[in-house]
Design a protein around this motif. Structure first.
Motif, PDB file in Angstrom:
ATOM      1  N   PRO A  44      -0.404  10.413   0.675  1.00 32.64           N
ATOM      2  CA  PRO A  44      -1.280  11.427   0.091  1.00 32.64           C
ATOM      3  C   PRO A  44      -1.911  10.976  -1.225  1.00 32.64           C
ATOM      4  O   PRO A  44      -1.307  10.218  -1.990  1.00 32.64           O
ATOM      5  N   TYR A  46      -4.694   8.287   2.327  1.00 33.38           N
ATOM      6  CA  TYR A  46      -5.197   7.005   2.801  1.00 33.38           C
ATOM      7  C   TYR A  46      -4.197   6.442   3.793  1.00 33.38           C
ATOM      8  O   TYR A  46      -2.986   6.682   3.688  1.00 33.38           O
ATOM      9  N   TYR A  67      -4.956  -6.829  -3.768  1.00 35.62           N
ATOM     10  CA  TYR A  67      -5.011  -5.382  -4.028  1.00 35.62           C
ATOM     11  C   TYR A  67      -6.311  -4.802  -3.506  1.00 35.62           C
ATOM     12  O   TYR A  67      -7.332  -5.477  -3.482  1.00 35.62           O
ATOM     13  N   ALA A  74      -9.249   5.871 -10.358  1.00 39.27           N
ATOM     14  CA  ALA A  74      -9.046   4.758  -9.432  1.00 39.27           C
ATOM     15  C   ALA A  74      -7.556   4.497  -9.260  1.00 39.27           C
ATOM     16  O   ALA A  74      -6.770   4.760 -10.182  1.00 39.27           O
ATOM     17  N   ILE A  75      -7.202   3.995  -8.077  1.00 36.53           N
ATOM     18  CA  ILE A  75      -5.818   3.601  -7.836  1.00 36.53           C
ATOM     19  C   ILE A  75      -5.792   2.222  -7.204  1.00 36.53           C
ATOM     20  O   ILE A  75      -6.787   1.796  -6.604  1.00 36.53           O
ATOM     21  N   TYR A  76      -4.636   1.569  -7.328  1.00 45.84           N
ATOM     22  CA  TYR A  76      -4.498   0.197  -6.817  1.00 45.84           C
ATOM     23  C   TYR A  76      -3.444   0.177  -5.721  1.00 45.84           C
ATOM     24  O   TYR A  76      -2.359   0.755  -5.883  1.00 45.84           O
ATOM     25  N   ILE A  77      -3.795  -0.455  -4.612  1.00 43.12           N
ATOM     26  CA  ILE A  77      -2.852  -0.534  -3.491  1.00 43.12           C
ATOM     27  C   ILE A  77      -2.641  -1.999  -3.130  1.00 43.12           C
ATOM     28  O   ILE A  77      -3.622  -2.719  -2.871  1.00 43.12           O
ATOM     29  N   LYS A  78      -1.383  -2.393  -3.155  1.00 39.49           N
ATOM     30  CA  LYS A  78      -1.054  -3.800  -2.894  1.00 39.49           C
ATOM     31  C   LYS A  78      -1.030  -4.032  -1.384  1.00 39.49           C
ATOM     32  O   LYS A  78      -0.037  -3.738  -0.710  1.00 39.49           O
ATOM     33  N   LEU A 112      -7.423   9.917 -12.824  1.00 41.81           N
ATOM     34  CA  LEU A 112      -7.490   8.550 -13.345  1.00 41.81           C
ATOM     35  C   LEU A 112      -8.752   7.823 -12.880  1.00 41.81           C
ATOM     36  O   LEU A 112      -9.175   6.836 -13.465  1.00 41.81           O
ATOM     37  N   GLN A 119      -3.530  13.784  -9.739  1.00 38.01           N
ATOM     38  CA  GLN A 119      -3.305  12.870 -10.862  1.00 38.01           C
ATOM     39  C   GLN A 119      -4.100  11.566 -10.654  1.00 38.01           C
ATOM     40  O   GLN A 119      -4.689  11.018 -11.587  1.00 38.01           O
ATOM     41  N   MET A 120      -4.150  11.113  -9.415  1.00 38.70           N
ATOM     42  CA  MET A 120      -4.903   9.885  -9.097  1.00 38.70           C
ATOM     43  C   MET A 120      -6.398  10.130  -9.308  1.00 38.70           C
ATOM     44  O   MET A 120      -7.118   9.278  -9.849  1.00 38.70           O
ATOM     45  N   THR A 177      -3.132  12.276  -4.823  1.00 42.98           N
ATOM     46  CA  THR A 177      -2.820  13.433  -5.670  1.00 42.98           C
ATOM     47  C   THR A 177      -3.940  13.657  -6.685  1.00 42.98           C
ATOM     48  O   THR A 177      -4.779  12.780  -6.922  1.00 42.98           O
ATOM     49  N   GLN A 232     -10.087  -5.844  -4.390  1.00 43.92           N
ATOM     50  CA  GLN A 232     -10.098  -6.438  -5.738  1.00 43.92           C
ATOM     51  C   GLN A 232     -10.171  -7.971  -5.595  1.00 43.92           C
ATOM     52  O   GLN A 232      -9.436  -8.530  -4.756  1.00 43.92           O
TER      53      GLN A 232
END
Lengths: 585, 217
Positions: free
Chosen positions: B186, B178, B158, B196-200, B194, B190-191, B188, B142
Motif C-alpha cells: 500500500p 504498487y 532502485y 517520492a519513494i524508493y523501492i529496491k 514526501l 505519508q509517502m 500511504t 533510478q
C-alpha cells in the motif's frame, strides 16, 4: 432358540368369523409362529367379517388381507396336501373356526354363523376334525347388551353336530378380572390349536363343549424395564445435579472454550497460521523507503520498520486483516465447517447447564474471546504481525460472533433439552412403582453396577448431551449396554428367576415357585356352577430343561408340550362344560 | 428523533446532484425551502437501496444531526442534513472526501420527527454522484553515471515513484498500491506528503488503485 419344539400333525385351516376377528387372527398367529416359525407359508387364516355379505379374506402372517373366492380356498387347501407339504399326517385336516362375539347383537346370529360353517365344511370331503371356539366379549359395554348371556342360554338350541369340540373362552375370567383386550384369550386359543394338532403324543378329548384355565409365567419384562429405566433416570439426574453450575468461570474456562494461551481461539489461530501469508525476507526488501540509503531488515522492530516504510508495514497488515475478515465472514462453506468444528468442541467440553450459564454471562464470555491486549510495536516485525492480526480478529465483533453464535444456538437446544428432561421426570412420576421389592432391588443393583463399571465414561457422555436426538441415542446406548453388561438379561425365564430368587431376603426354590405359579390357573369363563376336574392338564414350555424335569417329576399327570421357547411357560387346563350346569345364566 | 422513509413525493425532491471537475463543492436542485439529507457512502454504492437500514441507524444516532459536517451513522456511511438557507450560502456543500458516492434526499424535520422522501431516480438529473479522485503518479528507474572517460548511465537498483501532491486530495492510506509480482504494497499518505519513494528492485513497480473511485492520470 425357537422352532424346535412339537410340530403340527395335520394340515389345518383357521377361520376368524365376525367383524374385528382379524385382530384375533393377528394375536393367535403371532403365538403360533413363535412355536412353528417354519410353517409361516403353510398356516392359512381366513377372515369373514359378515356372514350376510359372505366376503372371505385370506390373511397373510404379516397382516395383509386378500379377498378370495371358494375356488381359491380350495386351491390353498390342495397345496397343503401336495408333495411339498410339511405336515406330518396328510390323511386328514383340522379346521378351526373362531367366532368373535364383539359385534354380535343377537343370539340368532350364532346360528347363522353355524350355517356358514356347515356350508364351508360341506366343500371339504376329506376326513376332518372341526373345532369351534366362541370368543365371548363380556366387557362392561358388551355386558350391558346381554348378548353373551343370551348366547349361552341359547346354547342348547345350536346345532353343533358337525363340530367335534367347542371351546368357550371369555375375556371375563373366573376370578372377576376383565381383560383389556382379547390378546390373552387368543394366546390361549393358539395353545389349544397346538395341543389339538400335535405331532407328539397329543391330547385326545371326547366331543363336547369345553372351556380352559390358563396361567402364564415368563420373564417379567415390563417390570424389569421399569426398574432399569427408572434407575437410569435417577442416575442421570444425579449427574445433572452435580454439574459445575456456578463454578464455570474459572482459570480452566478459556482452554475449555478452545482459547489458546496466546489468547486467540485455536480455530482462528490455525487459520492465521495456515492461511495468512506474510511477505518473505526477499519480499520485505521491496517495501518502500524514503531515500535510497535506508535499510530494511526483518530483524527490525515493527515500529522501526513502520518508520522506514512510511507506515506501509502497518497499512499492509491492515489490508491482510480486512481480507481475513472478509474471507471469514462471507465464505459460507468455510463458516459452516468452522461452525461444525466449534460446535463439536463445545459439545465435548460443556454440559447443557454450563452452556446456559455461558449464555447468561454473555459479556464475560465476550471478554474471554476479545480480552487480548494490543501487541507492542517493540516486537520484531514478523512476530508483531501475527500477534496484531490475532488481536485485530479477536477485537472484531463479526469474527467473535462466529464463536458466540455457536454457543447461543446451542443454548436454544440446551433449553429444549432441559424441557425434555423435565418431561421425562414428570412422566416417571406417573408410572406405578414395581411392587416386587426383590425384583426392584435386584435390577436396580444390576443397573447401578453397570454405571459404576463405566468409570466416569457414562457421566461424561451424559454431560455432553445437547439435543433430543443425542439424549435418545444416549438412553438407547445405555439400555443396550445394560443388557449386554449382565447375562441375566438374556437368560431363560427360569434361570433368571432362579438367580433372582437366590438373591432375595428369603431365598425360594425357583422350581417350587414356578410350579405354584403354573398351578394357579384361572378359568377363562365365568360359569354358574363350579367346574369339574379338568379333562386335560397341560404345560407348554421348552422341554429337556431342568425346569421341565422338575415339573415332570412333581406333576407327572400333566401333558408337556414342547414349545422350544425358553422365555416362558404356560399351563392350560381343559374343562368339559355341561350346558345346564355351567352355561345357563 | 424518529426517522421515517416515505415513497417519492413530486413536491418533495432533491435531484441533479453534481460536482464540477476539480471542484471542492457539489450542488443539487430542490424546491424552495427544502431541507436535504446527504448520504456519503463507498464509491459506487447506491444508498437508496438500503435506506431502511439508514433510517434505523439515524434513529440510533445519539449526536447532533444538525451539525454542519458529515457524521458517521454506519460503518463507512456518513450523513449530513443541510437546510435550504445553508445550501444557498455555500452554493451547495463542500465535498468532504473523494472516491466516495453522495446521494441527496428531501427531508422534512418537524419537532422530534423527520420524514425522508425516496429520491427520484431520473437518468438526466440523478440524485447521486460518484466522485472519483484523479491522481498523477510517475514511476522511473533510478540511474547514475558510471566511468571516468566514457561515461555511461546505469541503474542503481532502485525505482522511484513520484506523486504530484497537488492531485492528492483527502487521500487515505491504501487508496493506491504498487505491485511487484504478486506482492501488493500500500501507498500511504505519508509517502504522498514526501513526494517520492524508493523501492529496491530491478522490476518496475506497477501503481494501481487500491479501491474503487481512484483514477490514475
Amino acid at each position: 432358540m425357537l422352532g424346535h419344539g412339537n410340530l403340527p400333525r395335520y394340515p389345518m385351516l383357521m377361520y376368524y368369523l365376525g367383524a374385528g376377528a382379524d385382530k384375533d387372527a393377528g394375536w393367535a398367529n403371532e403365538n403360533l409362529l413363535l412355536v412353528w416359525p417354519q410353517y409361516e407359508k403353510e398356516l392359512h387364516s381366513f377372515y369373514v367379517p359378515d356372514f350376510e355379505c359372505g366376503d372371505i379374506y385370506h390373511l397373510s402372517t404379516d397382516g395383509e388381507r386378500k379377498r378370495v373366492d371358494l375356488g381359491e380356498i380350495q386351491d390353498i387347501t390342495s397345496t397343503m396336501f401336495d408333495e411339498k407339504s410339511h405336515f406330518k399326517d396328510l390323511t386328514g385336516i383340522q379346521i378351526y373356526f373362531l367366532i368373535d362375539t364383539s359385534e354380535v347383537e343377537t343370539e340368532d346370529e350364532i346360528n347363522k354363523w353355524i350355517g356358514f360353517i356347515n356350508e364351508m365344511l360341506s366343500r371339504i370331503k376329506r376326513r376332518k376334525k372341526v373345532y369351534l371356539t366362541l370368543l365371548l366379549n363380556e366387557d362392561f359395554r358388551h355386558e350391558d347388551r346381554g348378548t353373551a348371556n343370551r348366547i349361552l342360554n341359547s346354547f342348547e338350541s345350536y346345532d353343533l353336530s358337525s363340530i367335534n369340540n367347542t371351546y368357550i373362552l371369555s375375556n371375563r375370567l373366573g376370578d372377576g378380572v376383565i381383560l383389556r383386550d382379547m390378546s390373552n384369550c387368543c394366546r390361549l386359543y393358539s395353545d389349544i390349536i397346538m395341543l389339538t394338532n400335535d405331532s407328539g403324543e397329543g391330547l385326545s378329548l371326547p366331543s363336547g363343549i369345553y372351556t380352559a384355565g390358563y396361567s402364564y409365567l415368563g420373564k417379567p419384562l415390563e417390570e424389569i424395564a421399569k426398574v432399569v429405566v427408572e434407575t437410569v433416570i435417577d442416575r442421570c439426574t444425579e449427574y445433572k445435579k452435580s454439574g459445575s453450575a456456578g463454578r464455570l468461570f474459572n482459570d480452566a474456562l478459556p482452554a475449555r472454550l478452545g482459547i489458546m494461551e496466546n489468547g486467540v481461539p485455536k480455530l482462528l489461530n490455525d487459520y492465521i497460521t495456515n492461511s495468512v501469508t506474510l511477505p518473505t525476507e526477499t519480499e520485505l526488501m521491496l517495501f518502500p523507503r524514503s531515500n535510497d540509503s535506508d535499510e530494511i531488515s526483518s530483524e527490525m522492530t515493527a515500529e522501526a520498520l513502520d518508520h522506514v516504510t512510511m507506515g506501509a508495514w502497518s497499512c499492509y497488515l491492515k489490508m491482510i486483516e480486512k481480507k481475513v475478515e472478509k474471507d471469514l465472514s462471507t465464505d459460507s462453506q468455510f463458516k459452516r465447517v468452522w461452525y461444525d468444528k466449534y460446535k463439536k468442541l463445545i459439545t465435548e467440553n460443556f454440559s447443557t447447564d454450563e452452556i446456559l450459564e455461558l449464555v447468561e454471562n454473555k459479556d464475560k464470555l465476550h471478554d474471554l474471546y476479545s480480552g487480548l491486549s494490543r501487541p507492542s510495536k517493540s516486537l520484531k516485525a514478523f512476530v508483531y504481525a501475527k500477534a496484531q492480526i490475532g488481536y485485530s480478529m479477536c477485537s472484531n465483533p463479526t469474527i467473535i460472533s462466529l464463536f458466540m453464535d455457536v454457543i447461543s444456538d446451542m443454548a436454544e437446544d440446551a433449553n429444549k433439552m432441559n424441557l425434555l428432561w423435565d418431561q421425562l421426570l414428570n412422566s416417571r412420576r406417573v408410572v406405578f412403582e414395581v411392587d416386587d421389592r426383590n425384583l426392584y432391588e435386584f435390577y436396580r443393583k444390576k443397573t447401578l453396577q453397570y454405571f459404576d463399571d463405566q468409570s466416569g465414561e457414562k457421566r461424561h457422555a451424559f454431560e455432553v448431551i445437547h439435543s433430543e436426538k443425542s439424549l435418545s441415542d444416549y438412553l438407547q446406548a445405555t439400555l443396550d449396554g445394560i443388557i449386554s453388561f449382565d447375562s441375566i438379561f438374556t437368560k431363560p425365564f427360569y434361570q433368571e428367576l432362579e438367580e433372582r430368587l437366590e438373591k432375595s431376603e428369603n431365598p425360594v426354590d425357583n422350581r417350587i415357585y414356578i410350579r405354584n405359579k403354573l398351578l394357579n390357573t384361572v378359568p377363562y369363563l365365568r360359569t354358574t356352577g363350579g367346574l369339574n376336574d379338568p379333562l386335560a392338564s397341560t404345560i407348554l414350555l421348552k422341554t429337556s430343561t431342568a425346569i421341565h424335569s422338575s415339573l415332570k417329576m412333581n406333576l407327572p399327570e400333566y401333558y408337556y408340550y414342547d414349545t422350544g421357547d425358553d422365555d416362558k411357560a404356560e399351563s392350560v387346563l381343559l374343562y368339559q362344560l355341561d350346558i345346564i350346569q355351567h352355561l345357563s345364566r | 428523533m424518529n426517522f421515517t422513509y416515505k415513497p417519492k413525493n413530486p413536491s418533495k425532491y432533491a435531484v441533479n446532484l453534481r460536482a464540477l471537475k476539480n471542484s471542492t463543492t457539489m450542488d443539487w436542485d430542490i424546491p424552495s425551502g427544502q431541507t436535504t439529507l446527504i448520504i456519503q457512502c463507498p464509491f459506487g454504492e447506491r444508498p437508496n437501496e438500503y435506506m431502511e437500514k439508514i433510517c434505523l441507524a439515524l434513529n440510533d444516532y445519539l449526536g447532533d444531526i444538525t451539525s454542519d459536517c458529515f457524521f458517521e451513522i454506519m460503518p463507512d456511511v456518513k450523513a449530513r442534513f443541510i437546510t435550504a438557507a445553508e445550501k444557498g450560502r455555500q452554493h451547495g456543500c463542500l465535498i468532504e472526501a473523494r472516491s466516495r458516492t453522495y446521494m441527496v434526499f428531501a427531508a422534512d424535520i418537524s419537532g422530534d420527527d423527520c420524514v425522508i422522501y425516496e429520491s427520484q431516480m431520473q437518468a438526466m438529473t440523478p440524485p447521486y454522484v460518484d466522485i472519483s479522485t484523479e491522481v498523477t503518479v510517475t514511476v522511473e528507474q533510478q540511474t547514475k553515471s558510471k566511468g571516468f572517460i566514457s561515461k555511461s548511465i546505469v541503474p542503481t537498483g532502485y525505482y522511484i515513484i513520484r506523486f504530484d501532491k497537488s492531485t492528492f486530495i483527502n487521500y487515505t492510506d491504501g487508496d493506491l498500491v504498487y505491485k511487484i509480482g504478486s506482492l501488493s504494497i500500500p501507498i500511504t499518505s505519508q509517502m504522498i506528503s514526501l513526494g517520492a519513494i524508493y523501492i529496491k528492485t530491478t522490476v518496475k513497480p506497477e501503481v494501481k488503485p487500491g479501491k474503487k473511485g481512484i483514477r490514475l492520470l
